[in-house]
Enzyme design. Structure first.
Site, PDB file in Angstrom:
ATOM      1  N   GLU A   1       7.115   7.192  -5.150  1.00 33.39           N
ATOM      2  CA  GLU A   1       7.267   5.840  -4.594  1.00 33.39           C
ATOM      3  C   GLU A   1       6.113   5.463  -3.678  1.00 33.39           C
ATOM      4  O   GLU A   1       5.615   4.342  -3.703  1.00 33.39           O
ATOM      5  CB  GLU A   1       8.585   5.726  -3.801  1.00 33.39           C
ATOM      6  CG  GLU A   1       9.825   5.608  -4.680  1.00 33.39           C
ATOM      7  CD  GLU A   1      11.121   5.574  -3.877  1.00 33.39           C
ATOM      8  OE1 GLU A   1      12.177   5.648  -4.510  1.00 33.39           O
ATOM      9  OE2 GLU A   1      11.068   5.499  -2.621  1.00 33.39           O
ATOM     10  N   GLU A   2       5.709   6.402  -2.823  1.00 31.29           N
ATOM     11  CA  GLU A   2       4.705   6.063  -1.811  1.00 31.29           C
ATOM     12  C   GLU A   2       3.276   6.079  -2.349  1.00 31.29           C
ATOM     13  O   GLU A   2       2.422   5.339  -1.862  1.00 31.29           O
ATOM     14  CB  GLU A   2       4.811   7.037  -0.613  1.00 31.29           C
ATOM     15  CG  GLU A   2       6.113   6.867   0.156  1.00 31.29           C
ATOM     16  CD  GLU A   2       6.116   7.582   1.505  1.00 31.29           C
ATOM     17  OE1 GLU A   2       5.139   8.304   1.819  1.00 31.29           O
ATOM     18  OE2 GLU A   2       7.093   7.419   2.249  1.00 31.29           O
TER      19      GLU A   2
END
Lengths: 284, 284
Positions: free
Chosen positions: A175-176
């Site tokens: 996600e990051e």
């Protein structure tokens, strides 16, 4: 004066009393009995009830449960019945826990002994991800908000309820930073207290193996993301971070030099129902 | 027709409007602003308020916060103000969490984007204690109630909020068996889901060194407690226990034969406030 009862034979009189008694019983809540001498009332949002009826039934029910020697009383109130919360509190109930859609209240009948209600969830679980590429560089991010703004750090995140630690680490990194990884090892964890709303925290450091290398950062939370030489990451950690962060950086260095063994994750089963669970341990 | 306003000069009329406006502002809740564009209303049990006043102020406050571009709204309602819960729910609030003495409600103003309220505690933490004496015997108990009634097992228990895992293991062994111990090592843990009220569980196996050997069992929960030869414990685990229990027994055997390394506990500090915390890791 003519009496209604005088028309009835004695047996009919008894029947009429029994019917009255049944009527009174109808005004007591249906319960599920637990294995610890307790009762559970599951109020249904599909069966609305006014405050006065609920309050009256609750008083009668408590007297009934007391006579039956019951100890703990649980009432699960859907949020649609929020108008009934105060009636339970007036009768001495207190809050056990709440989720978005319901409030669980408890009451302990035998005042002479302390209650034995089990505590609800006490810890939040976080992960930090140590992702090392084939050039000996570690994946680091700068967050847009929070305590660590402006500091290069390992990707971190919160493990969701129902989520496996090893999966949460992979998810957060993806996600990051857009980097796909696979879980290798959990190599340390810390426990601290008085954190979010006074609850305790467990923070697990996981080593992950990257499967791609081109960063595609998430904009909402992440200011910058990059691959940083391990030496630079280790020397930065010595300068401006907490004791814990320094120790974690030391473990990362030892791990990079293959002088450290953590815990592997092994999928297994637990309990009578053979529920799936992960065991994290040193390989034997 | 005579009008009240016609008696006032224009400036007086403005003053009168401004006063009215100030009166309206007075009817808005005092808040603490958080770092994420949110506001927190801390209702005080010492300042009781009736339902109608609370409901009116809440409507006005939400309009005010919406105009100011606020996102998340938190209301902490002490249990003494349980009569106000329903007013907040009528305005669209839902439950975030509850502790014995208060209920935390939340509301998200910008309907076009999903809320970003952080989750509350998600896990319960348990410990199992592997206590080995100098004769190669392991400390085992039979519990009076629960899933494992009638089975010889390691002493287990729940880690309290705010309690260190290594301390909890020592406490549980002392409470259940009267044996004083010191923490040696944490050698594995498991994570499982959908447990107590749907929350997740973490279960840590700790090795402890006994400091005395005469068992003085606790009567409330423990049917029997004794020292069992390690071979017997290992062979019993193979017959009638879960996969997880068998794996844990295997680790206990390896540990007894000094062929296993777990995590030590080291007291350190974390964060800007140098808060104390334990780091569990392989010694490096």
């Amino acid at each position: 004066m003519f009496s209604f009862f005088s028309c009835l034979k004695s047996s009919e009189l008894m029947d009429s009393f029994e019917e009255a008694s049944i009527d009174i019983k109808m005004e007591i809540f249906e319960v599920i009995e637990d294995n610890y001498g307790g009762v559970i009332v599951n109020m249904k949002k599909e069966e609305p009830m006014d405050f006065l009826k609920f309050h009256t039934m609750l008083k009668a029910s408590i007297s009934h449960w007391r006579l039956k020697g019951k100890k703990g009383v649980w009432i699960k109130l859907p949020i649609e019945l929020a108008h009934l919360v105060n009636a339970a509190v007036k009768e001495g109930f207190w809050y056990h826990h709440a989720e978005a859609t319901y409030l669980m209240l408890v009451y302990w009948i035998p005042h002479e002994i302390p209650h034995t209600f089990p505590a609800y969830a006490s810890h939040r679980i976080g992960i930090g991800a140590f992702v090392l590429n084939q050039d000996g560089q570690v994946l680091v991010v700068k967050e847009k908000s929070g305590d660590m703004t402006g500091t290069w750090k390992l990707p971190t995140g919160v493990v969701d309820e129902g989520e496996d630690i090893c999966m949460a680490a992979v998810r957060e990194v993806q996600e990051e930073t857009g980097i796909e990884t696979e879980f290798v090892e959990l190599f340390a964890f810390s426990q601290s207290h008085k954190s979010f709303f006074g609850k305790s925290d467990l923070f697990f450091i996981c080593m992950l193996k990257p499967l791609n290398f081109t960063i595609n950062k998430q904009d909402a939370e992440i200011e910058e993301a990059k691959w940083m030489p391990m030496e630079e990451y280790a020397s930065r950690s010595k300068v401006n971070q907490s004791e814990l962060s320094k120790m974690i950086a030391n473990i990362c260095v030892a791990k990079k030099e293959e002088q450290y063994t953590g815990f592997s994750a092994l999928l297994t089963t637990t309990g009578h129902s053979a529920k799936k669970c992960y065991l994290y341990s040193n390989n034997i």
